[in-house]
Design a protein around this motif. Structure first.
Motif, mmCIF file in Angstrom:
data_model
loop_
_atom_site.group_PDB
_atom_site.id
_atom_site.type_symbol
_atom_site.label_atom_id
_atom_site.label_comp_id
_atom_site.label_asym_id
_atom_site.label_seq_id
_atom_site.Cartn_x
_atom_site.Cartn_y
_atom_site.Cartn_z
ATOM 1 N N THR A 1 28.032 -18.401 -25.651
ATOM 2 C CA THR A 1 26.906 -17.500 -26.015
ATOM 3 C C THR A 1 25.868 -18.552 -26.394
ATOM 4 N N HIS A 2 25.989 -19.550 -26.722
ATOM 5 C CA HIS A 2 24.933 -20.880 -27.414
ATOM 6 C C HIS A 2 23.656 -20.561 -26.595
ATOM 7 N N ASN A 3 23.974 -20.833 -25.195
ATOM 8 C CA ASN A 3 22.754 -20.946 -24.243
ATOM 9 C C ASN A 3 21.887 -19.859 -23.854
ATOM 10 N N VAL A 4 22.287 -18.552 -24.404
ATOM 11 C CA VAL A 4 21.729 -17.467 -24.090
ATOM 12 C C VAL A 4 20.951 -16.993 -25.239
ATOM 13 N N TYR A 5 19.845 -16.797 -25.258
ATOM 14 C CA TYR A 5 18.848 -16.372 -26.358
ATOM 15 C C TYR A 5 18.254 -14.912 -26.096
ATOM 16 N N SER A 6 17.911 -14.299 -27.167
ATOM 17 C CA SER A 6 17.480 -13.057 -26.947
ATOM 18 C C SER A 6 15.902 -13.198 -26.385
ATOM 19 N N GLN A 7 15.473 -12.161 -25.615
ATOM 20 C CA GLN A 7 14.284 -12.214 -25.194
ATOM 21 C C GLN A 7 13.468 -10.955 -25.157
ATOM 22 N N THR A 8 12.183 -11.224 -25.627
ATOM 23 C CA THR A 8 11.096 -10.292 -25.742
ATOM 24 C C THR A 8 10.270 -10.223 -24.969
ATOM 25 N N LEU A 9 9.953 -9.268 -24.039
ATOM 26 C CA LEU A 9 9.118 -9.121 -22.968
ATOM 27 C C LEU A 9 7.866 -8.545 -23.149
ATOM 28 N N GLY A 10 6.652 -9.113 -22.894
ATOM 29 C CA GLY A 10 5.442 -8.460 -23.043
ATOM 30 C C GLY A 10 5.105 -7.002 -22.696
ATOM 31 N N VAL A 11 4.433 -6.400 -23.245
ATOM 32 C CA VAL A 11 4.072 -5.086 -22.938
ATOM 33 C C VAL A 11 2.485 -4.788 -22.452
ATOM 34 N N LYS A 12 2.084 -3.686 -21.944
ATOM 35 C CA LYS A 12 0.623 -3.703 -21.751
ATOM 36 C C LYS A 12 0.192 -2.202 -21.843
ATOM 37 N N LEU A 13 -0.922 -1.863 -22.326
ATOM 38 C CA LEU A 13 -1.542 -0.514 -22.452
ATOM 39 C C LEU A 13 -1.890 -0.045 -21.131
ATOM 40 N N VAL A 14 -1.449 1.106 -20.436
ATOM 41 C CA VAL A 14 -1.876 1.800 -19.166
ATOM 42 C C VAL A 14 -2.672 3.001 -19.722
ATOM 43 N N LYS A 15 -3.930 3.107 -19.264
ATOM 44 C CA LYS A 15 -4.804 4.112 -19.683
ATOM 45 C C LYS A 15 -4.671 5.107 -18.662
ATOM 46 N N GLY A 16 -4.307 6.331 -19.278
ATOM 47 C CA GLY A 16 -4.467 7.517 -18.404
ATOM 48 C C GLY A 16 -5.306 8.611 -18.976
ATOM 49 N N ILE A 17 -5.005 9.830 -18.658
ATOM 50 C CA ILE A 17 -6.193 10.601 -19.266
ATOM 51 C C ILE A 17 -5.752 11.551 -20.624
ATOM 52 N N THR A 18 -4.646 11.280 -21.284
ATOM 53 C CA THR A 18 -4.286 11.799 -22.658
ATOM 54 C C THR A 18 -4.921 11.327 -23.688
ATOM 55 N N THR A 19 -5.857 10.078 -23.429
ATOM 56 C CA THR A 19 -6.477 9.607 -24.390
ATOM 57 C C THR A 19 -7.992 9.387 -23.918
#
Lengths: 329, 329
Positions: free
Chosen positions: B311-329
């Motif tokens: 398991t040594h070579n496998v690291y946790s990974q956190t992936l980027g997110v983005k805001l998608v603007k709709g009509i509820t704001t």
């Protein structure tokens, strides 16, 4: 030393039933359970040997092949297949065939090698002849593959009739049906038969478009509507779509192109899957298939075929459908 | 007679790589393929014996446990997990844990018995302690189970910040966040941290509601909003929901109760799954997770863990997110 087979024979049940009693699976009647336990005592059977003999006999794994598990209809179907399988001690190996015939074939090979005990086939790529020679448990969703291969599906013909009659009763004079490819022998093609016969009986103009099988996504449908369906829209006032996502894509296309639904164009879908039930605007008029029951029956019947080692007792089943009225008609 | 292990050693690759070359799997480089073929020739290895030794070593099956495959987010995640697994010669055994801890445990037992080679764990029921003692390949989606168990997930903290800052920038003065249960150590809880810190930094009133884990359906969310959320709605002007179906249920509740969105209440969701992308009215403002990439990485990394035996070579990974603007704001 006696084997699990001896216990099964003594108790007059299948080997799998004995295994289930030993593994404390649910859905075994108290009577059967007691019968098995009595036989185990009578024969002085030691279940330590069970696992090995059972695994030699069969894998307790069902292969499930569908076009795309992210499609809301198949997502829901798989859920109910898996739940029913699990309740009966089986696990499912999931395959998205997408457009790859090779994937279907690889599962058939697993079945031949007994790495899966049976297959639920909800995909449509390989020629039916390929299946005729395989004398192992296969059940299909909505597709006729041969006399020994039962299918489970909804009453597509009646669904087609209901949808079409509803469009006519709502005042439509010229109808379009968008169906799947008729080259694939799916039971879903009977929706087209129901559509056609209802149009003829009511003396209504009609056209049928077949879309070729590709990705079942909104974007794909939308593109198809733009290129192939839109030139016909001025000639018609009602469309019966072979699924709800397609119906929704058509609705969105109309909204984006100032075609008033239901005033100028009426739309009926098919499926009433989770997406359609969630969707509040518009509520699509559609034909509801009993998806949970279809999933349950696919699992129950393949398990019966696996455990009986026979297909004789499993019959194809066609389940009733109903019209759900929304605001698109 | 030499074994597949000897070939692997000679070619300096894993046993599975040899097996893949023999089985003509895709995604093997020409160089590796040639190296393996050279070793086979050099050692006069007869692949007839391969299947048996391989099956003893590992199953080429990955167990995938998720709460509910009919939920649009998980439906899409499973699709991408399966596609990546298939491209690497693996199949997936799918389990909907629903609310049943026993199902999670049964998969762990399969892992211990080597009936599955590894597990992708997207469900959250069993206490983390249970996992610490298992020295076999496990990877999780969005959950920390221990130092040796990597996870893949989106950048939940940033997602929470983005959503909250967007509500504040849109003029909200009093915010509510509806999160999952904090008792489960999911990475998704960091959305709440992002929410909280952004409110504090902007000196904004806030409340956090935790809904207890149950079925992930629209009806369940709607009922929850009716009973638990609605009494708070008069006090707030913006809600950050932990998923899009919940956000949609809140939107529908508001529409049914004459609460104007976005004028009176602004709503931001999380996920941007297929359902949200399909939905045209309303287009929900949401935080988009890269679901296809998460699915792909879950598969790729569990396969690496299986094949390296480490398991040594496998690291946790956190992936980027983005805001998608709709009509509820």
């Amino acid at each position: 030393m006696c084997s699990i087979k001896d216990v099964a024979k003594h108790a007059n049940v299948s080997v799998t039933t004995v295994s289930r009693v030993l593994n404390d699976f649910p859905n075994i009647s108290a009577k059967t359970r007691q019968k098995v336990l009595d036989s185990i005592t009578a024969l002085d059977y030691h279940p330590d040997y069970m696992a090995r003999s059972l695994s030699k006999q069969q894998s307790l794994i069902i292969g499930v092949i569908i076009p795309d598990c992210s499609h809301p209809f198949f997502a829901e179907l798989v859920k109910h297949i898996e739940m029913t399988a699990e309740n009966n001690g089986y696990k499912i190996l999931l395959c998205n065939s997408l457009n790859d015939e090779k994937k279907e074939r690889s599962y058939i090979n697993m079945l031949k090698e007994k790495r899966v005990a049976g297959i639920i086939m909800g995909s449509h790529l390989i020629n039916t002849d390929f299946y005729q020679s395989i004398h192992r448990p296969i059940i299909t969703f909505d597709r006729y593959l041969g006399d020994n291969i039962p299918y489970i599906g909804s009453d597509n013909f009646t669904g087609g009739q209901l949808a079409t009659q509803h469009l006519i009763d709502s005042g439509c004079k010229s109808l379009l049906h968008i169906s799947g490819s008729h080259q694939l022998h799916t039971q879903a093609n009977k929706r087209s038969d129901g559509f056609k016969i209802t149009c003829i009986e009511n003396d209504i103009n009609y056209q049928i478009l077949e879309y070729q099988y590709a990705q079942l996504t909104f974007d794909y449908y939308y593109e198809y509507i733009k290129t192939t369906v839109s030139p016909l829209l001025s000639e018609i006032d009602g469309v019966f779509c072979s699924n709800d996502i397609l119906a929704y894509a058509l609705y969105v296309y109309c909204t984006n192109h100032d075609i008033s639904v239901p005033k100028t164009l009426k739309i009926v879908g098919y499926d009433y899957c989770q997406f359609t039930r969630l969707l509040q605007h518009p509520r699509i008029t559609t034909i509801a298939q009993p998806i949970p029951i279809i999933g349950e029956l696919l699992s129950k019947n393949i398990i019966q075929m696996i455990e009986d080692g026979e297909t004789h007792n499993v019959y194809s089943q066609t389940l009733g459908v109903k019209l759900v009225k929304g605001i698109t008609t």
